[in-house]
Design a protein around this motif. Structure first.
Motif, PDB file in Angstrom:
ATOM      1  N   VAL A   1      11.604 -52.082  15.399  1.00  0.00           N
ATOM      2  CA  VAL A   1      11.392 -50.735  14.873  1.00  0.00           C
ATOM      3  C   VAL A   1      12.463 -50.445  13.831  1.00  0.00           C
ATOM      4  CG1 VAL A   1      11.296 -48.276  15.409  1.00  0.00           C
ATOM      5  CG2 VAL A   1      10.407 -49.948  17.054  1.00  0.00           C
ATOM      6  N   GLN A   2      12.017 -49.965  12.678  1.00  0.00           N
ATOM      7  CA  GLN A   2      12.965 -49.569  11.628  1.00  0.00           C
ATOM      8  C   GLN A   2      12.584 -48.206  11.090  1.00  0.00           C
ATOM      9  OE1 GLN A   2      13.108 -52.729   8.670  1.00  0.00           O
ATOM     10  NE2 GLN A   2      14.858 -53.642   9.712  1.00  0.00           N
ATOM     11  N   LEU A   3      13.607 -47.400  10.852  1.00  0.00           N
ATOM     12  CA  LEU A   3      13.427 -46.080  10.261  1.00  0.00           C
ATOM     13  C   LEU A   3      14.319 -45.998   9.032  1.00  0.00           C
ATOM     14  CD1 LEU A   3      13.650 -43.931  13.525  1.00  0.00           C
ATOM     15  CD2 LEU A   3      11.579 -44.635  12.335  1.00  0.00           C
ATOM     16  N   GLN A   4      13.729 -45.713   7.887  1.00  0.00           N
ATOM     17  CA  GLN A   4      14.463 -45.662   6.629  1.00  0.00           C
ATOM     18  C   GLN A   4      14.406 -44.251   6.072  1.00  0.00           C
ATOM     19  OE1 GLN A   4      16.193 -48.317   5.173  1.00  0.00           O
ATOM     20  NE2 GLN A   4      16.980 -46.742   3.781  1.00  0.00           N
ATOM     21  N   ALA A   5      15.540 -43.566   6.145  1.00  0.00           N
ATOM     22  CA  ALA A   5      15.601 -42.182   5.681  1.00  0.00           C
ATOM     23  C   ALA A   5      16.150 -42.114   4.258  1.00  0.00           C
ATOM     24  CB  ALA A   5      16.481 -41.352   6.610  1.00  0.00           C
ATOM     25  N   SER A   6      15.690 -41.119   3.524  1.00  0.00           N
ATOM     26  CA  SER A   6      16.159 -40.902   2.163  1.00  0.00           C
ATOM     27  C   SER A   6      15.980 -39.437   1.790  1.00  0.00           C
ATOM     28  CB  SER A   6      15.375 -41.786   1.186  1.00  0.00           C
ATOM     29  OG  SER A   6      14.000 -41.462   1.227  1.00  0.00           O
ATOM     30  N   GLY A   7      16.553 -39.067   0.639  1.00  0.00           N
ATOM     31  CA  GLY A   7      16.338 -37.731   0.109  1.00  0.00           C
ATOM     32  C   GLY A   7      17.522 -36.792   0.197  1.00  0.00           C
ATOM     33  N   LEU A  19      13.668 -34.400   2.731  1.00  0.00           N
ATOM     34  CA  LEU A  19      14.003 -35.691   3.303  1.00  0.00           C
ATOM     35  C   LEU A  19      12.731 -36.436   3.683  1.00  0.00           C
ATOM     36  CD1 LEU A  19      16.918 -34.676   5.710  1.00  0.00           C
ATOM     37  CD2 LEU A  19      17.003 -35.166   3.261  1.00  0.00           C
ATOM     38  N   SER A  20      12.806 -37.756   3.577  1.00  0.00           N
ATOM     39  CA  SER A  20      11.697 -38.613   3.979  1.00  0.00           C
ATOM     40  C   SER A  20      12.208 -39.688   4.923  1.00  0.00           C
ATOM     41  CB  SER A  20      11.061 -39.287   2.752  1.00  0.00           C
ATOM     42  OG  SER A  20      10.575 -38.340   1.834  1.00  0.00           O
ATOM     43  N   CYS A  21      11.341 -40.121   5.811  1.00  0.00           N
ATOM     44  CA  CYS A  21      11.691 -41.211   6.723  1.00  0.00           C
ATOM     45  C   CYS A  21      10.456 -42.083   6.901  1.00  0.00           C
ATOM     46  CB  CYS A  21      12.153 -40.667   8.055  1.00  0.00           C
ATOM     47  SG  CYS A  21      12.473 -41.929   9.308  1.00  0.00           S
ATOM     48  N   VAL A  22      10.574 -43.334   6.472  1.00  0.00           N
ATOM     49  CA  VAL A  22       9.483 -44.285   6.602  1.00  0.00           C
ATOM     50  C   VAL A  22       9.725 -45.140   7.840  1.00  0.00           C
ATOM     51  CG1 VAL A  22       8.229 -46.155   5.508  1.00  0.00           C
ATOM     52  CG2 VAL A  22       9.193 -44.325   4.106  1.00  0.00           C
ATOM     53  N   ALA A  23       8.718 -45.219   8.680  1.00  0.00           N
ATOM     54  CA  ALA A  23       8.830 -45.979   9.928  1.00  0.00           C
ATOM     55  C   ALA A  23       8.036 -47.273   9.834  1.00  0.00           C
ATOM     56  CB  ALA A  23       8.316 -45.136  11.097  1.00  0.00           C
ATOM     57  N   SER A  24       8.565 -48.313  10.447  1.00  0.00           N
ATOM     58  CA  SER A  24       7.850 -49.577  10.548  1.00  0.00           C
ATOM     59  C   SER A  24       8.071 -50.155  11.944  1.00  0.00           C
ATOM     60  CB  SER A  24       8.322 -50.562   9.475  1.00  0.00           C
ATOM     61  OG  SER A  24       9.701 -50.818   9.600  1.00  0.00           O
ATOM     62  N   GLY A  25       7.141 -50.999  12.349  1.00  0.00           N
ATOM     63  CA  GLY A  25       7.263 -51.627  13.662  1.00  0.00           C
ATOM     64  C   GLY A  25       6.696 -50.804  14.801  1.00  0.00           C
ATOM     65  N   ILE A  26       6.048 -49.692  14.466  1.00  0.00           N
ATOM     66  CA  ILE A  26       5.436 -48.838  15.496  1.00  0.00           C
ATOM     67  C   ILE A  26       4.026 -48.461  15.067  1.00  0.00           C
ATOM     68  CG2 ILE A  26       7.660 -47.870  16.204  1.00  0.00           C
ATOM     69  CD1 ILE A  26       6.904 -45.294  14.715  1.00  0.00           C
ATOM     70  N   ILE A  27       3.237 -48.018  16.045  1.00  0.00           N
ATOM     71  CA  ILE A  27       1.944 -47.410  15.705  1.00  0.00           C
ATOM     72  C   ILE A  27       2.253 -45.946  15.412  1.00  0.00           C
ATOM     73  CG2 ILE A  27      -0.401 -46.948  16.472  1.00  0.00           C
ATOM     74  CD1 ILE A  27      -0.106 -49.335  18.395  1.00  0.00           C
ATOM     75  N   PHE A  28       2.451 -45.670  14.147  1.00  0.00           N
ATOM     76  CA  PHE A  28       3.023 -44.395  13.745  1.00  0.00           C
ATOM     77  C   PHE A  28       2.205 -43.209  14.225  1.00  0.00           C
ATOM     78  CE2 PHE A  28       5.891 -41.900  11.252  1.00  0.00           C
ATOM     79  CZ  PHE A  28       5.145 -40.849  10.731  1.00  0.00           C
ATOM     80  N   ARG A  29       0.878 -43.325  14.163  1.00  0.00           N
ATOM     81  CA  ARG A  29       0.052 -42.153  14.420  1.00  0.00           C
ATOM     82  C   ARG A  29       0.179 -41.656  15.865  1.00  0.00           C
ATOM     83  NH1 ARG A  29      -3.382 -46.493  14.677  1.00  0.00           N
ATOM     84  NH2 ARG A  29      -4.726 -46.628  16.516  1.00  0.00           N
ATOM     85  N   VAL A  30       0.659 -42.484  16.789  1.00  0.00           N
ATOM     86  CA  VAL A  30       0.783 -42.057  18.188  1.00  0.00           C
ATOM     87  C   VAL A  30       2.204 -41.652  18.537  1.00  0.00           C
ATOM     88  CG1 VAL A  30      -1.116 -43.571  18.865  1.00  0.00           C
ATOM     89  CG2 VAL A  30       1.245 -44.352  19.164  1.00  0.00           C
ATOM     90  N   ILE A  68       8.817 -29.472   9.064  1.00  0.00           N
ATOM     91  CA  ILE A  68       8.616 -30.893   9.323  1.00  0.00           C
ATOM     92  C   ILE A  68       7.129 -31.199   9.167  1.00  0.00           C
ATOM     93  CG2 ILE A  68       8.338 -30.578  11.829  1.00  0.00           C
ATOM     94  CD1 ILE A  68       9.839 -33.262  12.181  1.00  0.00           C
ATOM     95  N   SER A  69       6.832 -32.357   8.593  1.00  0.00           N
ATOM     96  CA  SER A  69       5.441 -32.764   8.416  1.00  0.00           C
ATOM     97  C   SER A  69       5.370 -34.281   8.490  1.00  0.00           C
ATOM     98  CB  SER A  69       4.889 -32.257   7.078  1.00  0.00           C
ATOM     99  OG  SER A  69       5.623 -32.794   5.995  1.00  0.00           O
ATOM    100  N   ARG A  70       4.150 -34.790   8.544  1.00  0.00           N
ATOM    101  CA  ARG A  70       3.980 -36.231   8.625  1.00  0.00           C
ATOM    102  C   ARG A  70       2.744 -36.654   7.846  1.00  0.00           C
ATOM    103  NH1 ARG A  70       3.737 -37.618  14.673  1.00  0.00           N
ATOM    104  NH2 ARG A  70       3.160 -39.710  13.918  1.00  0.00           N
ATOM    105  N   ASP A  71       2.800 -37.884   7.341  1.00  0.00           N
ATOM    106  CA  ASP A  71       1.675 -38.509   6.659  1.00  0.00           C
ATOM    107  C   ASP A  71       1.419 -39.836   7.358  1.00  0.00           C
ATOM    108  OD1 ASP A  71      -0.084 -39.861   4.999  1.00  0.00           O
ATOM    109  OD2 ASP A  71       0.803 -39.064   3.178  1.00  0.00           O
ATOM    110  N   ASN A  72       0.419 -39.853   8.215  1.00  0.00           N
ATOM    111  CA  ASN A  72       0.166 -41.069   9.002  1.00  0.00           C
ATOM    112  C   ASN A  72      -0.280 -42.242   8.127  1.00  0.00           C
ATOM    113  OD1 ASN A  72       0.886 -39.728  11.325  1.00  0.00           O
ATOM    114  ND2 ASN A  72      -1.218 -39.371  12.011  1.00  0.00           N
ATOM    115  N   ALA A  73      -0.888 -41.964   7.000  1.00  0.00           N
ATOM    116  CA  ALA A  73      -1.319 -43.040   6.099  1.00  0.00           C
ATOM    117  C   ALA A  73      -0.126 -43.751   5.466  1.00  0.00           C
ATOM    118  CB  ALA A  73      -2.222 -42.477   5.012  1.00  0.00           C
ATOM    119  N   LYS A  74       1.007 -43.046   5.385  1.00  0.00           N
ATOM    120  CA  LYS A  74       2.213 -43.610   4.770  1.00  0.00           C
ATOM    121  C   LYS A  74       3.304 -43.911   5.790  1.00  0.00           C
ATOM    122  CE  LYS A  74       1.502 -41.326   0.317  1.00  0.00           C
ATOM    123  NZ  LYS A  74       2.082 -40.424  -0.715  1.00  0.00           N
ATOM    124  N   ASN A  75       3.008 -43.717   7.076  1.00  0.00           N
ATOM    125  CA  ASN A  75       4.009 -43.931   8.126  1.00  0.00           C
ATOM    126  C   ASN A  75       5.297 -43.167   7.834  1.00  0.00           C
ATOM    127  OD1 ASN A  75       2.172 -45.666   9.283  1.00  0.00           O
ATOM    128  ND2 ASN A  75       3.603 -47.374   9.506  1.00  0.00           N
TER     129      ASN A  75
END
Length: 114
Positions: A1-7, A19-30, A68-75
């Protein structure tokens, strides 16, 4: 699992940052996602969270100013910060609890100063 924050950055009182945070290594939508912050000499505190069904919660200190908001298409999870105050100065961290683990991004510095 990786979380990359920026902004993060330097902004004057009353200004805005996103601020943005891109997640990888997880099923983001859940996954439920959160932003925390830690100011110098203080404990890390929860700022905002968003669930998999888009329910949100906020610390009293940021209600009405942060979104706070989320974009599941962009993780990606976002934190829109408006009407910033000097007391919002901190390192902001993205967080996810997933499959029994607790994961943190590297943090992004937000400084509110004139």
């Amino acid at each position: 699992v990786q979380l990359q924050a920026s902004g993060g950055g330097l902004v004057q009182p009353g200004g805005s940052l996103k601020l943005s945070c891109v997640a990888s290594g997880i099923i983001f939508r859940v996954a439920s996602m959160a932003w925390y912050r830690q100011a110098p000499g203080k404990q890390r505190e929860l700022v905002a969270s968003i669930g998999s069904r888009f329910g949100t919660s906020y610390a009293d200190s940021v209600k009405g100013r942060f979104t706070i908001s989320r974009d599941n298409a962009k993780n990606t999870v976002y934190l829109q910060m408006n009407s910033l105050k000097s007391e919002d100065t901190a390192v902001y961290y993205c967080n996810v609890g997933y499959n029994g683990g607790d994961y943190w991004g590297q943090g992004t510095q937000v400084t509110v100063s004139s």
